[in-house]
Design a protein around this motif. Structure first.
Motif, PDB file in Angstrom:
ATOM      1  N   SER A  84       0.840  -1.190   0.000  1.00  0.00           N
ATOM      2  CA  SER A  84       0.000   0.000   0.000  1.00  0.00           C
ATOM      3  C   SER A  84       0.879   1.245   0.000  1.00  0.00           C
ATOM      4  CB  SER A  84      -0.911  -0.004   1.234  1.00  0.00           C
ATOM      5  OG  SER A  84      -0.168   0.275   2.402  1.00  0.00           O
ATOM      6  N   ILE A  85       0.295   2.338  -0.422  1.00  0.00           N
ATOM      7  CA  ILE A  85       1.027   3.611  -0.406  1.00  0.00           C
ATOM      8  C   ILE A  85       1.396   3.959   1.027  1.00  0.00           C
ATOM      9  CG2 ILE A  85       0.821   6.087  -0.819  1.00  0.00           C
ATOM     10  CD1 ILE A  85      -1.103   5.344  -3.110  1.00  0.00           C
ATOM     11  N   GLU A  86       0.441   3.819   1.909  1.00  0.00           N
ATOM     12  CA  GLU A  86       0.667   4.140   3.318  1.00  0.00           C
ATOM     13  C   GLU A  86       1.785   3.281   3.899  1.00  0.00           C
ATOM     14  OE1 GLU A  86      -2.001   4.233   7.383  1.00  0.00           O
ATOM     15  OE2 GLU A  86      -3.000   4.297   5.459  1.00  0.00           O
ATOM     16  N   GLY A  87       1.762   2.004   3.582  1.00  0.00           N
ATOM     17  CA  GLY A  87       2.811   1.107   4.070  1.00  0.00           C
ATOM     18  C   GLY A  87       4.187   1.502   3.559  1.00  0.00           C
ATOM     19  N   GLY A  88       4.253   1.931   2.301  1.00  0.00           N
ATOM     20  CA  GLY A  88       5.519   2.388   1.735  1.00  0.00           C
ATOM     21  C   GLY A  88       6.027   3.649   2.409  1.00  0.00           C
ATOM     22  N   VAL A  89       5.113   4.562   2.720  1.00  0.00           N
ATOM     23  CA  VAL A  89       5.489   5.806   3.396  1.00  0.00           C
ATOM     24  C   VAL A  89       6.020   5.493   4.793  1.00  0.00           C
ATOM     25  CG1 VAL A  89       4.598   7.969   4.357  1.00  0.00           C
ATOM     26  CG2 VAL A  89       3.941   7.276   2.046  1.00  0.00           C
ATOM     27  N   LEU A  90       5.336   4.611   5.528  1.00  0.00           N
ATOM     28  CA  LEU A  90       5.800   4.240   6.864  1.00  0.00           C
ATOM     29  C   LEU A  90       7.210   3.648   6.803  1.00  0.00           C
ATOM     30  CD1 LEU A  90       2.550   2.658   8.337  1.00  0.00           C
ATOM     31  CD2 LEU A  90       3.612   4.809   9.048  1.00  0.00           C
ATOM     32  N   LYS A  91       7.442   2.775   5.843  1.00  0.00           N
ATOM     33  CA  LYS A  91       8.769   2.164   5.711  1.00  0.00           C
ATOM     34  C   LYS A  91       9.804   3.209   5.325  1.00  0.00           C
ATOM     35  CE  LYS A  91      11.215  -1.736   3.716  1.00  0.00           C
ATOM     36  NZ  LYS A  91      11.109  -2.906   2.818  1.00  0.00           N
ATOM     37  N   ASP A  92       9.472   4.065   4.351  1.00  0.00           N
ATOM     38  CA  ASP A  92      10.405   5.108   3.915  1.00  0.00           C
ATOM     39  C   ASP A  92      10.751   6.083   5.033  1.00  0.00           C
ATOM     40  OD1 ASP A  92      10.450   3.985   1.395  1.00  0.00           O
ATOM     41  OD2 ASP A  92       9.134   5.495   0.494  1.00  0.00           O
ATOM     42  N   PHE A  93       9.813   6.336   5.937  1.00  0.00           N
ATOM     43  CA  PHE A  93      10.060   7.238   7.065  1.00  0.00           C
ATOM     44  C   PHE A  93      10.833   6.556   8.194  1.00  0.00           C
ATOM     45  CE2 PHE A  93       6.503  10.657   6.568  1.00  0.00           C
ATOM     46  CZ  PHE A  93       7.079  11.055   5.375  1.00  0.00           C
ATOM     47  N   GLY A  94      11.123   5.263   8.043  1.00  0.00           N
ATOM     48  CA  GLY A  94      11.935   4.557   9.027  1.00  0.00           C
ATOM     49  C   GLY A  94      11.168   3.976  10.203  1.00  0.00           C
ATOM     50  N   VAL A  95       9.851   3.927  10.107  1.00  0.00           N
ATOM     51  CA  VAL A  95       9.044   3.407  11.214  1.00  0.00           C
ATOM     52  C   VAL A  95       9.406   1.952  11.519  1.00  0.00           C
ATOM     53  CG1 VAL A  95       6.681   2.846  11.933  1.00  0.00           C
ATOM     54  CG2 VAL A  95       7.171   5.035  10.808  1.00  0.00           C
ATOM     55  N   CYS A  96       9.727   1.189  10.495  1.00  0.00           N
ATOM     56  CA  CYS A  96      10.012  -0.235  10.685  1.00  0.00           C
ATOM     57  C   CYS A  96      11.266  -0.475  11.522  1.00  0.00           C
ATOM     58  CB  CYS A  96      10.180  -0.926   9.330  1.00  0.00           C
ATOM     59  SG  CYS A  96       8.779  -0.751   8.221  1.00  0.00           S
ATOM     60  N   GLU A  97      12.180   0.486  11.537  1.00  0.00           N
ATOM     61  CA  GLU A  97      13.452   0.320  12.234  1.00  0.00           C
ATOM     62  C   GLU A  97      13.475   0.955  13.624  1.00  0.00           C
ATOM     63  OE1 GLU A  97      13.528   1.531   8.873  1.00  0.00           O
ATOM     64  OE2 GLU A  97      13.686  -0.555   8.248  1.00  0.00           O
ATOM     65  N   LEU A  98      12.382   1.489  14.110  1.00  0.00           N
ATOM     66  CA  LEU A  98      12.367   2.178  15.396  1.00  0.00           C
ATOM     67  C   LEU A  98      12.350   1.238  16.596  1.00  0.00           C
ATOM     68  CD1 LEU A  98       9.866   5.096  14.649  1.00  0.00           C
ATOM     69  CD2 LEU A  98      12.367   5.216  14.835  1.00  0.00           C
TER      70      LEU A  98
ATOM     71  N   MET B  56      -0.793  -0.413   7.971  1.00  0.00           N
ATOM     72  CA  MET B  56      -1.614   0.795   7.899  1.00  0.00           C
ATOM     73  C   MET B  56      -1.659   1.435   9.289  1.00  0.00           C
ATOM     74  SD  MET B  56      -2.741   0.621   4.710  1.00  0.00           S
ATOM     75  CE  MET B  56      -4.268   1.490   4.522  1.00  0.00           C
ATOM     76  N   LEU B  57      -1.762   2.762   9.334  1.00  0.00           N
ATOM     77  CA  LEU B  57      -1.812   3.473  10.605  1.00  0.00           C
ATOM     78  C   LEU B  57      -2.951   3.006  11.513  1.00  0.00           C
ATOM     79  CD1 LEU B  57      -0.853   7.057   9.459  1.00  0.00           C
ATOM     80  CD2 LEU B  57       0.464   5.570  10.957  1.00  0.00           C
ATOM     81  N   PRO B  58      -4.163   2.766  10.988  1.00  0.00           N
ATOM     82  CA  PRO B  58      -5.228   2.277  11.874  1.00  0.00           C
ATOM     83  C   PRO B  58      -4.867   0.964  12.575  1.00  0.00           C
ATOM     84  CG  PRO B  58      -6.181   3.072   9.840  1.00  0.00           C
ATOM     85  CD  PRO B  58      -4.682   3.050   9.643  1.00  0.00           C
ATOM     86  N   THR B  59      -4.110   0.112  11.909  1.00  0.00           N
ATOM     87  CA  THR B  59      -3.689  -1.154  12.515  1.00  0.00           C
ATOM     88  C   THR B  59      -2.762  -0.893  13.696  1.00  0.00           C
ATOM     89  OG1 THR B  59      -3.859  -2.199  10.344  1.00  0.00           O
ATOM     90  CG2 THR B  59      -2.630  -3.400  12.036  1.00  0.00           C
ATOM     91  N   ILE B  60      -1.859   0.071  13.539  1.00  0.00           N
ATOM     92  CA  ILE B  60      -0.942   0.427  14.623  1.00  0.00           C
ATOM     93  C   ILE B  60      -1.727   0.989  15.806  1.00  0.00           C
ATOM     94  CG2 ILE B  60       0.951   1.945  15.303  1.00  0.00           C
ATOM     95  CD1 ILE B  60       1.903   1.839  12.353  1.00  0.00           C
ATOM     96  N   LEU B  61      -2.665   1.886  15.524  1.00  0.00           N
ATOM     97  CA  LEU B  61      -3.448   2.506  16.589  1.00  0.00           C
ATOM     98  C   LEU B  61      -4.293   1.471  17.332  1.00  0.00           C
ATOM     99  CD1 LEU B  61      -4.235   5.033  18.124  1.00  0.00           C
ATOM    100  CD2 LEU B  61      -5.926   5.509  16.358  1.00  0.00           C
ATOM    101  N   GLU B  62      -4.924   0.579  16.597  1.00  0.00           N
ATOM    102  CA  GLU B  62      -5.739  -0.448  17.262  1.00  0.00           C
ATOM    103  C   GLU B  62      -4.884  -1.385  18.108  1.00  0.00           C
ATOM    104  OE1 GLU B  62      -9.475  -1.847  16.054  1.00  0.00           O
ATOM    105  OE2 GLU B  62      -9.195  -1.050  14.024  1.00  0.00           O
TER     106      GLU B  62
END
Length: 141
Positions: free
Chosen positions: A1-15, A32-38
């Protein structure tokens, strides 16, 4: 997904904040952000989560349209009614958590925390009180 790509590009996966299935979804760009929030609401049931959003947030609609058009996906013609419908669908899923609340504001505003109006408004309107509420009508900061 676009959102998933943005999260990865912003380095969220490595935090180091995501584990298990969330980490795997982040790495394969499907998170997706809603999945993280839930997941956070489930993991921290004693923490209150809240959303203040307008019913027709013009900035969110513009960003949604831009992503849809850039990616050649449906949604490039999203209007206020469509946004409100999608927002309510998302909030309904969050409402399954006892530690979640939402407040929807009429109009197309964005970013209410910096607005003085937020601190002068109750669910009954700006500068309005509910009789018998122990005199509390405004959020005290």
């Amino acid at each position: 997904s676009i959102e998933g790509g943005v999260l990865k590009d912003f380095g969220v996966c490595e935090l180091g904040l995501l584990h298990g299935g969330l980490q795997h979804a982040c790495m394969d760009e499907s998170l997706m952000l809603p999945t993280i929030l839930e997941a956070a609401m489930q993991q921290f049931p004693s923490v209150a989560f809240a959303v203040i959003n307008s019913k027709a947030d013009a900035e969110q609609i513009a960003v949604y349209r831009a992503f849809a058009q850039e990616s050649l996906l449906p949604g490039g013609d999203l209007d206020a009614d469509d946004f409100y419908e999608k927002l309510n669908k998302l909030l309904r899923s969050y409402n399954n958590h006892a530690n979640f609340v939402s407040f929807l504001v009429a109009g197309g505003g964005h970013c209410f925390l910096s607005s003085a109006q937020l601190y002068e408004t109750s669910p009954w309107g700006q500068n309005e009180t509910l009789a018998g509420m122990a005199g509390v009508s405004k959020l005290q900061v």
